[in-house]
Design a protein around this motif. Structure first.
Motif, PDB file in Angstrom:
ATOM      1  N   VAL A  41       1.086  -1.215   0.069  1.00 56.86           N
ATOM      2  CA  VAL A  41       0.090  -0.107   0.112  1.00 56.86           C
ATOM      3  C   VAL A  41       0.826   0.988  -0.044  1.00 56.86           C
ATOM      4  O   VAL A  41       1.571   1.588   0.988  1.00 56.86           O
ATOM      5  CB  VAL A  41      -1.031   0.128   1.149  1.00 56.86           C
ATOM      6  N   TRP A  98      -0.223   7.473   1.234  1.00 53.34           N
ATOM      7  CA  TRP A  98      -1.629   8.193   1.047  1.00 53.34           C
ATOM      8  C   TRP A  98      -1.696   9.638   1.287  1.00 53.34           C
ATOM      9  O   TRP A  98      -0.860  10.208   2.236  1.00 53.34           O
ATOM     10  CB  TRP A  98      -2.349   7.371   2.043  1.00 53.34           C
ATOM     11  N   VAL A 104      -7.701  -4.539   1.509  1.00 55.48           N
ATOM     12  CA  VAL A 104      -6.517  -4.833   2.098  1.00 55.48           C
ATOM     13  C   VAL A 104      -6.647  -5.765   3.607  1.00 55.48           C
ATOM     14  O   VAL A 104      -5.763  -6.580   3.537  1.00 55.48           O
ATOM     15  CB  VAL A 104      -5.794  -3.423   2.739  1.00 55.48           C
ATOM     16  N   SER A 113       2.809  -1.323   4.191  1.00 65.53           N
ATOM     17  CA  SER A 113       2.696  -0.114   3.890  1.00 65.53           C
ATOM     18  C   SER A 113       3.878   0.863   3.550  1.00 65.53           C
ATOM     19  O   SER A 113       4.870   0.454   4.325  1.00 65.53           O
ATOM     20  CB  SER A 113       1.759   0.572   4.908  1.00 65.53           C
ATOM     21  N   GLY A 128       0.883   5.182   3.816  1.00 67.62           N
ATOM     22  CA  GLY A 128       0.137   4.163   3.646  1.00 67.62           C
ATOM     23  C   GLY A 128      -0.551   3.395   4.962  1.00 67.62           C
ATOM     24  O   GLY A 128      -1.269   2.539   5.069  1.00 67.62           O
ATOM     25  N   ALA A 129       0.360   3.690   6.117  1.00 72.76           N
ATOM     26  CA  ALA A 129       0.038   3.055   7.152  1.00 72.76           C
ATOM     27  C   ALA A 129      -1.337   3.334   7.683  1.00 72.76           C
ATOM     28  O   ALA A 129      -1.957   2.757   8.465  1.00 72.76           O
ATOM     29  CB  ALA A 129       1.129   3.602   8.291  1.00 72.76           C
ATOM     30  N   LEU A 136      -3.626   0.727   6.458  1.00 73.08           N
ATOM     31  CA  LEU A 136      -3.623  -0.337   7.391  1.00 73.08           C
ATOM     32  C   LEU A 136      -4.114  -0.071   8.876  1.00 73.08           C
ATOM     33  O   LEU A 136      -4.724  -1.022   9.268  1.00 73.08           O
ATOM     34  CB  LEU A 136      -1.868  -0.911   7.484  1.00 73.08           C
ATOM     35  N   THR A 193       5.538   5.461  10.630  1.00 75.09           N
ATOM     36  CA  THR A 193       4.851   6.211   9.122  1.00 75.09           C
ATOM     37  C   THR A 193       5.913   7.353   9.229  1.00 75.09           C
ATOM     38  O   THR A 193       6.957   7.534   9.971  1.00 75.09           O
ATOM     39  CB  THR A 193       3.424   6.722   9.134  1.00 75.09           C
ATOM     40  N   THR A 241       5.371  -1.921   8.098  1.00 71.50           N
ATOM     41  CA  THR A 241       5.183  -0.486   7.961  1.00 71.50           C
ATOM     42  C   THR A 241       6.469   0.083   7.674  1.00 71.50           C
ATOM     43  O   THR A 241       7.726  -0.224   8.204  1.00 71.50           O
ATOM     44  CB  THR A 241       4.388   0.232   8.912  1.00 71.50           C
TER      45      THR A 241
END
Length: 317
Positions: free
Chosen positions: A70, A73, A88, A100, A104-105, A108, A121, A152
């Protein structure tokens, strides 16, 4: 190893997506073992940064992948799309390992995959992640977290660190090192993301400390005290402390320590001076004192920090 699915939707960051595709979609020369099969999965044609991307498959394909990535974001102030979160989660329940990259975390975490787990992150968003998802143990310093089936990473370049780590798990260090050489990056970086976070002097020139801060930075080799700073600024120590909180967000002593560490980083990167000499140049006095503060602040000892940056420099120039 098998198949790697890159989960995308509107608002993904193109850098992290490109990093993952570059690592997993191109087999390194001389590797006999089967490489990854990479597919891009999304709900429809999506916007990634300034680009439009046509996925290979829908999000319903994620549970059939061995690894789901992922990417970052973009708008962490908004909840990620429910269809992405559900896909996911379904992939993880089907047995896929899920990773991620950068923010992207948040996807998740929304899927519940980070509850009760340690995760990270980008350092600029760790507090927000912890506040919005209190069941997640957010570590703001590490480059990535290996949670066994859930991974992550911190921001940007740390996405590459995590991707290389996944290759290392699947194919071993020699292959991961080969991929790193192709990408002209260190195969492994020691320490955490704190070593790459700077705390610059404020750029405004109309605050009460505008003249004091540059003056202090030019004298980091001296044993400056709060009283020295207050005397130079023509104000009381208490008044100085209030201004420091307002302008820098920290205390005078902590600000001085941060500037000394930053200067030590510069000297370790650009000179061959001994740790003792660096300690003297930044006002730490002894190598022991520098090592203690440096390790606590940056996450690695001065010698390790120097080797990391020397290795990166020799490999990229």
């Amino acid at each position: 190893m098998g198949t790697v699915a890159l989960a995308v939707t509107d608002g993904m960051l193109h850098f992290e997506l490109s990093v993952a595709h570059e690592v997993f979609a191109t087999a390194p020369a001389g590797v006999a073992a089967p490489w990854y099969g990479v597919t891009v999965c999304g709900p429809r044609a999506v916007r990634v940064g300034r680009f439009h991307l046509e996925p290979d498959h829908g999000l319903g394909r994620l549970p059939y992948a061995d690894t789901v990535i992922v990417p970052g974001w973009a708008d962490v102030d908004e909840d990620p799309p429910a269809e992405l979160v559900d896909a996911v989660r379904a992939a993880h329940e089907a047995g896929a390992r899920v990773a991620s990259l950068c923010t992207g975390a948040f996807v998740l975490a929304a899927a519940g995959l980070l509850d009760g787990r340690r995760a990270t992150t980008h350092w600029a968003h760790t507090r927000d992640l912890a506040a919005r998802h209190p069941r997640v143990e957010v570590d703001p310093d590490v480059l990535y977290v290996d949670g066994g089936s859930v991974f992550t990473s911190a921001g940007k370049a740390a996405a590459l660190d995590l991707c290389l780590h996944l290759v290392r798990l699947d194919h071993g260090s020699a292959v991961a090192n080969t991929v790193a050489r192709r990408l002209v990056v260190p195969p492994h970086r020691a320490g955490g993301q704190a070593q790459f976070v700077t705390a610059p002097v404020p750029v405004r020139d109309d605050h009460p400390l505008a003249e004091l801060l540059p003056w202090a930075v030019e004298r980091l080799d001296r044993p400056l005290t709060v009283e020295d700073l207050a005397r130079r600024a023509n104000m009381s120590s208490r008044h100085l402390g209030r201004h420091f909180r307002s302008v820098t967000g920290t205390t005078p002593l902590q600000w001085l320590l941060t500037q000394r560490i930053r200067r030590a980083q510069e000297l370790l990167e650009t000179t061959g001076d001994s740790v003792d000499a660096v300690a003297a140049a930044v006002g730490m006095g002894t190598a022991t004192t520098l090592r203690r503060h440096f390790h606590r602040t940056v996450g690695v000892p001065p010698d390790t920090y120097r080797r990391t940056f020397r290795s990166a420099r020799s490999g990229t120039r």
